[in-house]
Enzyme design. Sequence first.
Site, short mmCIF file in Angstrom:
data_model
loop_
_atom_site.label_atom_id
_atom_site.label_comp_id
_atom_site.label_asym_id
_atom_site.label_seq_id
_atom_site.Cartn_x
_atom_site.Cartn_y
_atom_site.Cartn_z
N SER A 235 0.83 -1.21 0.00
CA SER A 235 0.00 0.00 0.00
C SER A 235 0.87 1.26 0.00
O SER A 235 2.00 1.27 0.48
CB SER A 235 -0.90 0.03 1.24
OG SER A 235 -1.76 -1.08 1.26
N1 SAH Z 1 -1.18 -3.78 3.67
C1 SAH Z 1 -0.64 -4.58 2.61
C2 SAH Z 1 -1.58 -4.47 1.43
C3 SAH Z 1 -1.44 -5.56 0.45
S1 SAH Z 1 -2.59 -5.49 -0.88
C4 SAH Z 1 0.74 -4.06 2.22
O1 SAH Z 1 0.94 -2.85 2.38
O2 SAH Z 1 1.59 -4.79 1.76
C5 SAH Z 1 -3.98 -6.34 -0.23
C6 SAH Z 1 -3.74 -7.74 0.25
O3 SAH Z 1 -5.01 -8.28 0.61
C7 SAH Z 1 -3.19 -8.68 -0.84
O4 SAH Z 1 -2.04 -9.30 -0.35
C8 SAH Z 1 -4.32 -9.67 -1.07
O5 SAH Z 1 -3.89 -10.98 -1.41
C9 SAH Z 1 -5.03 -9.65 0.26
N2 SAH Z 1 -6.42 -10.08 0.25
C10 SAH Z 1 -7.38 -9.85 -0.69
N3 SAH Z 1 -8.55 -10.43 -0.35
C11 SAH Z 1 -8.33 -11.04 0.86
C12 SAH Z 1 -9.15 -11.82 1.73
N4 SAH Z 1 -10.42 -12.10 1.45
N5 SAH Z 1 -8.60 -12.28 2.86
C13 SAH Z 1 -7.30 -12.02 3.18
N6 SAH Z 1 -6.48 -11.31 2.38
C14 SAH Z 1 -6.98 -10.82 1.25
#
Ligand code: SAH
Length: 213
Positions: A64
């Site tokens: 993010s």
């Molecule tokens: N805060 C993280 C954001 C990653 S992007 C960072 O800064 O690295 C969002 C993440 O949510 C992805 O890794 C994706 O695989 C995960 N995601 C999407 N749907 C999800 C769900 N239903 N349960 C758990 N994780 C999920």
Amino acid sequence: MKDTAKHQGLRNQLATLLEAKGIDDQNVLSAIRKIPRHLFIDSSFESHAYQDKAFPIAADQTISQPYTVAFQSQTLAIKPKDKILEIGTGSGYQTAVLLHLKAEVYTIERQHELFKKTATFLPKIGLKPKRFIFGDGYKGLKEQAPFDKIIVTAGAPLVPKALLAQLKIGGMLLIPVGQKSQIMTLFVRKSQNEFEKQELGDFAFVPMLEEKN
Ligand code: SAH
């Protein structure tokens, strides 16, 4: 896994930029100054680490944008010992900020590749969530509920009822809601059946998907 004075200087600049964009929680800014974001992305793209931008990580996901991480952390007013459920571990950078704020973090990721990578990486830099969970965040984490705060870091087409149900009274759910772009939405649980809702502006996230992968 090097962290140099140059990285530190870039982090200080990033914190100053976030302050100019309206982040004023000093604990959150101190987390931004301290956490080596360049170690959370592929080392060949290290030069992108301290720009205020989202960036691709493994499995078609993104780390993010620092502003978004700071905004979500500030909005949730994280206090030491807060019991927090994070949906979307991804690179673990948001997790690291929550841990810097001394919260107890339970973090769920649905992509196995990312789950494994981040569950191995964070402890290597001395960061230990209460639990890493490979699972589907739509369901929350019933066996550990209720939570003081729940943070969703993927764009949700709808607000999962299970997450609202897993909040303490007085607890907060912060979730970006929408398909193409998202409205950051805060729910505060006022009583067993009452929730106060506030919309906090537009953001862009990768989608929250159902089931594990
Ligand atoms: N805060 C993280 C954001 C990653 S992007 C960072 O800064 O690295 C969002 C993440 O949510 C992805 O890794 C994706 O695989 C995960 N995601 C999407 N749907 C999800 C769900 N239903 N349960 C758990 N994780 C999920």
